[in-house]
Write a protein that holds these residues in place. Structure first.
Motif, PDB file in Angstrom:
ATOM      1  N   ALA A 265     -61.608  38.616  20.294  1.00 48.89           N
ATOM      2  CA  ALA A 265     -61.642  37.315  19.625  1.00 48.89           C
ATOM      3  C   ALA A 265     -61.260  36.167  20.560  1.00 48.89           C
ATOM      4  N   LEU A 266     -60.677  36.484  21.711  1.00 50.93           N
ATOM      5  CA  LEU A 266     -60.285  35.455  22.689  1.00 50.93           C
ATOM      6  C   LEU A 266     -61.192  35.503  23.924  1.00 50.93           C
ATOM      7  N   ASN A 267     -62.443  35.938  23.735  1.00 51.45           N
ATOM      8  CA  ASN A 267     -63.398  36.024  24.843  1.00 51.45           C
ATOM      9  C   ASN A 267     -62.855  36.845  26.019  1.00 51.45           C
ATOM     10  N   LYS A 268     -62.220  37.953  25.665  1.00 54.19           N
ATOM     11  CA  LYS A 268     -61.643  38.904  26.620  1.00 54.19           C
ATOM     12  C   LYS A 268     -60.441  38.367  27.385  1.00 54.19           C
ATOM     13  N   GLU A 269     -59.854  37.273  26.901  1.00 51.08           N
ATOM     14  CA  GLU A 269     -58.577  36.822  27.462  1.00 51.08           C
ATOM     15  C   GLU A 269     -57.498  37.772  26.953  1.00 51.08           C
ATOM     16  N   PRO A 270     -56.368  37.863  27.634  1.00 49.14           N
ATOM     17  CA  PRO A 270     -56.000  37.216  28.879  1.00 49.14           C
ATOM     18  C   PRO A 270     -56.631  37.810  30.132  1.00 49.14           C
ATOM     19  N   GLY A 271     -57.193  39.027  30.053  1.00 46.62           N
ATOM     20  CA  GLY A 271     -57.934  39.592  31.183  1.00 46.62           C
ATOM     21  C   GLY A 271     -57.142  39.637  32.469  1.00 46.62           C
ATOM     22  N   VAL A 272     -57.759  39.153  33.566  1.00 45.43           N
ATOM     23  CA  VAL A 272     -57.089  39.205  34.873  1.00 45.43           C
ATOM     24  C   VAL A 272     -55.846  38.317  34.920  1.00 45.43           C
ATOM     25  N   TYR A 273     -55.681  37.462  33.918  1.00 50.16           N
ATOM     26  CA  TYR A 273     -54.504  36.580  33.879  1.00 50.16           C
ATOM     27  C   TYR A 273     -53.404  37.142  32.974  1.00 50.16           C
ATOM     28  N   SER A 274     -53.496  38.398  32.613  1.00 54.57           N
ATOM     29  CA  SER A 274     -52.561  39.001  31.659  1.00 54.57           C
ATOM     30  C   SER A 274     -51.099  38.823  32.050  1.00 54.57           C
ATOM     31  N   ALA A 275     -50.776  38.992  33.322  1.00 52.94           N
ATOM     32  CA  ALA A 275     -49.375  38.926  33.765  1.00 52.94           C
ATOM     33  C   ALA A 275     -48.814  37.510  33.764  1.00 52.94           C
ATOM     34  N   ARG A 276     -49.696  36.519  33.771  1.00 50.95           N
ATOM     35  CA  ARG A 276     -49.226  35.125  33.854  1.00 50.95           C
ATOM     36  C   ARG A 276     -50.008  34.226  32.888  1.00 50.95           C
ATOM     37  N   TYR A 277     -50.340  34.784  31.742  1.00 48.87           N
ATOM     38  CA  TYR A 277     -51.189  34.108  30.765  1.00 48.87           C
ATOM     39  C   TYR A 277     -50.604  32.782  30.295  1.00 48.87           C
ATOM     40  N   SER A 278     -49.307  32.735  30.120  1.00 45.96           N
ATOM     41  CA  SER A 278     -48.654  31.517  29.621  1.00 45.96           C
ATOM     42  C   SER A 278     -48.334  30.538  30.756  1.00 45.96           C
ATOM     43  N   GLY A 279     -48.766  30.882  31.961  1.00 47.37           N
ATOM     44  CA  GLY A 279     -48.432  30.054  33.118  1.00 47.37           C
ATOM     45  C   GLY A 279     -47.195  30.555  33.833  1.00 47.37           C
ATOM     46  N   SER A 280     -46.592  31.607  33.284  1.00 47.04           N
ATOM     47  CA  SER A 280     -45.437  32.224  33.937  1.00 47.04           C
ATOM     48  C   SER A 280     -45.560  33.737  33.791  1.00 47.04           C
ATOM     49  N   ARG A 281     -44.663  34.459  34.439  1.00 46.90           N
ATOM     50  CA  ARG A 281     -44.667  35.922  34.334  1.00 46.90           C
ATOM     51  C   ARG A 281     -43.714  36.405  33.230  1.00 46.90           C
ATOM     52  N   ASP A 282     -43.313  35.491  32.358  1.00 42.79           N
ATOM     53  CA  ASP A 282     -42.435  35.827  31.242  1.00 42.79           C
ATOM     54  C   ASP A 282     -43.289  36.481  30.142  1.00 42.79           C
ATOM     55  N   MET A 283     -43.135  37.806  29.981  1.00 39.55           N
ATOM     56  CA  MET A 283     -43.991  38.511  29.034  1.00 39.55           C
ATOM     57  C   MET A 283     -43.740  38.102  27.594  1.00 39.55           C
ATOM     58  N   GLU A 284     -42.537  37.668  27.276  1.00 40.52           N
ATOM     59  CA  GLU A 284     -42.282  37.196  25.908  1.00 40.52           C
ATOM     60  C   GLU A 284     -43.147  35.965  25.615  1.00 40.52           C
ATOM     61  N   LYS A 285     -43.221  35.056  26.571  1.00 38.22           N
ATOM     62  CA  LYS A 285     -44.065  33.862  26.405  1.00 38.22           C
ATOM     63  C   LYS A 285     -45.536  34.244  26.361  1.00 38.22           C
ATOM     64  N   ASN A 286     -45.938  35.214  27.192  1.00 37.34           N
ATOM     65  CA  ASN A 286     -47.334  35.662  27.199  1.00 37.34           C
ATOM     66  C   ASN A 286     -47.721  36.257  25.843  1.00 37.34           C
ATOM     67  N   ILE A 287     -46.845  37.091  25.290  1.00 36.04           N
ATOM     68  CA  ILE A 287     -47.106  37.685  23.976  1.00 36.04           C
ATOM     69  C   ILE A 287     -47.152  36.591  22.909  1.00 36.04           C
ATOM     70  N   ASP A 288     -46.214  35.662  22.955  1.00 36.17           N
ATOM     71  CA  ASP A 288     -46.207  34.557  21.992  1.00 36.17           C
ATOM     72  C   ASP A 288     -47.525  33.790  22.023  1.00 36.17           C
ATOM     73  N   LEU A 289     -48.048  33.536  23.224  1.00 32.59           N
ATOM     74  CA  LEU A 289     -49.298  32.791  23.357  1.00 32.59           C
ATOM     75  C   LEU A 289     -50.471  33.573  22.769  1.00 32.59           C
ATOM     76  N   VAL A 290     -50.536  34.871  23.044  1.00 30.81           N
ATOM     77  CA  VAL A 290     -51.597  35.709  22.468  1.00 30.81           C
ATOM     78  C   VAL A 290     -51.544  35.651  20.944  1.00 30.81           C
ATOM     79  N   LEU A 291     -50.351  35.850  20.384  1.00 32.40           N
ATOM     80  CA  LEU A 291     -50.220  35.857  18.926  1.00 32.40           C
ATOM     81  C   LEU A 291     -50.558  34.494  18.330  1.00 32.40           C
ATOM     82  N   ALA A 292     -50.163  33.423  19.005  1.00 33.67           N
ATOM     83  CA  ALA A 292     -50.478  32.075  18.522  1.00 33.67           C
ATOM     84  C   ALA A 292     -51.982  31.816  18.565  1.00 33.67           C
ATOM     85  N   LYS A 293     -52.626  32.206  19.655  1.00 31.62           N
ATOM     86  CA  LYS A 293     -54.076  31.977  19.780  1.00 31.62           C
ATOM     87  C   LYS A 293     -54.862  32.803  18.772  1.00 31.62           C
TER      88      LYS A 293
END
Length: 193
Positions: free
Chosen positions: A75-103
């Motif tokens: 549903a996110l056009n295969k995001e986060p993909g290669v940017y999985s480790a830094r999807y939120s702009g940082s390597r903070d996985m809690e923020k990355n997960i939050d962004l996925v759930l929000a999107k």
């Protein structure tokens, strides 16, 4: 036989060594004194994995392998993909997960997959191995094991997230387990002894 794994991620090293077994000694970047931040500027998992092995071969001349993994959400056009480790702009996985759930929000399409591509450089040749596991993104975190997006990913055919499984259970079915299994089979068939 020794192989350098282009990582200092203890979780990955542990998973890979458990799958490959004790016939092969897997060493980390730290084990060879490499403290460099190896670039990952590719736009595909294959490019990033190859970039890691090329880097080590150029600087150390050692047989090695590198991987790139990520989460692809349909549903996110295969995001986060290669940017999985830094999807939120940082390597903070809690923020990355939050962004996925929000999107994703209330989107009913929660299908996703974890993919791993391994690039192996052995005896002057380059090889690639891939693993993928299909699953679903849930709406809230569950479990305390694993790492990365494991608390929100339930593999197809299971009712537990990767983070709720033991490492032994996860290692039998994960994307990395599939790719490393292919790597291990290749190594056993193509190495002396």
């Amino acid at each position: 036989m020794e192989l350098i794994f282009a990582t200092n991620n203890a979780h990955k090293l542990e998973e890979v060594q458990a799958i490959i077994g004790d016939r092969f000694v897997v060493k980390s970047l730290a084990d060879i004194g490499c403290t460099d931040d190896i670039p990952e500027t590719g736009v595909t998992f294959e490019e990033n994995a190859k970039q890691k092995t090329d880097y080590l071969v150029d600087r150390y001349g050692l047989d090695c392998f590198g991987d790139d993994s990520g989460l692809e959400i349909d549903a996110l056009n295969k995001e986060p993909g290669v940017y999985s480790a830094r999807y939120s702009g940082s390597r903070d996985m809690e923020k990355n997960i939050d962004l996925v759930l929000a999107k994703l929000g209330d989107n009913p399409n929660r299908t996703a997959r974890f993919r791993t591509v391994i690039s192996l450089f052995l005896n002057g040749q380059q090889y690639f191995f891939e693993g993928a596991i299909e699953g679903t993104i849930i709406r809230e975190r569950r479990g305390s094991g694993g790492f990365g997006y494991d608390p929100i990913f339930i593999p197809a055919g299971y009712d537990q997230t990767f983070a709720e499984m033991t490492s032994e259970e996860k290692n039998k079915i994960s994307h990395r387990a599939i790719a490393v299994g292919k790597l291990a089979t290749f190594l056993k068939e193509n190495s002396p002894g």
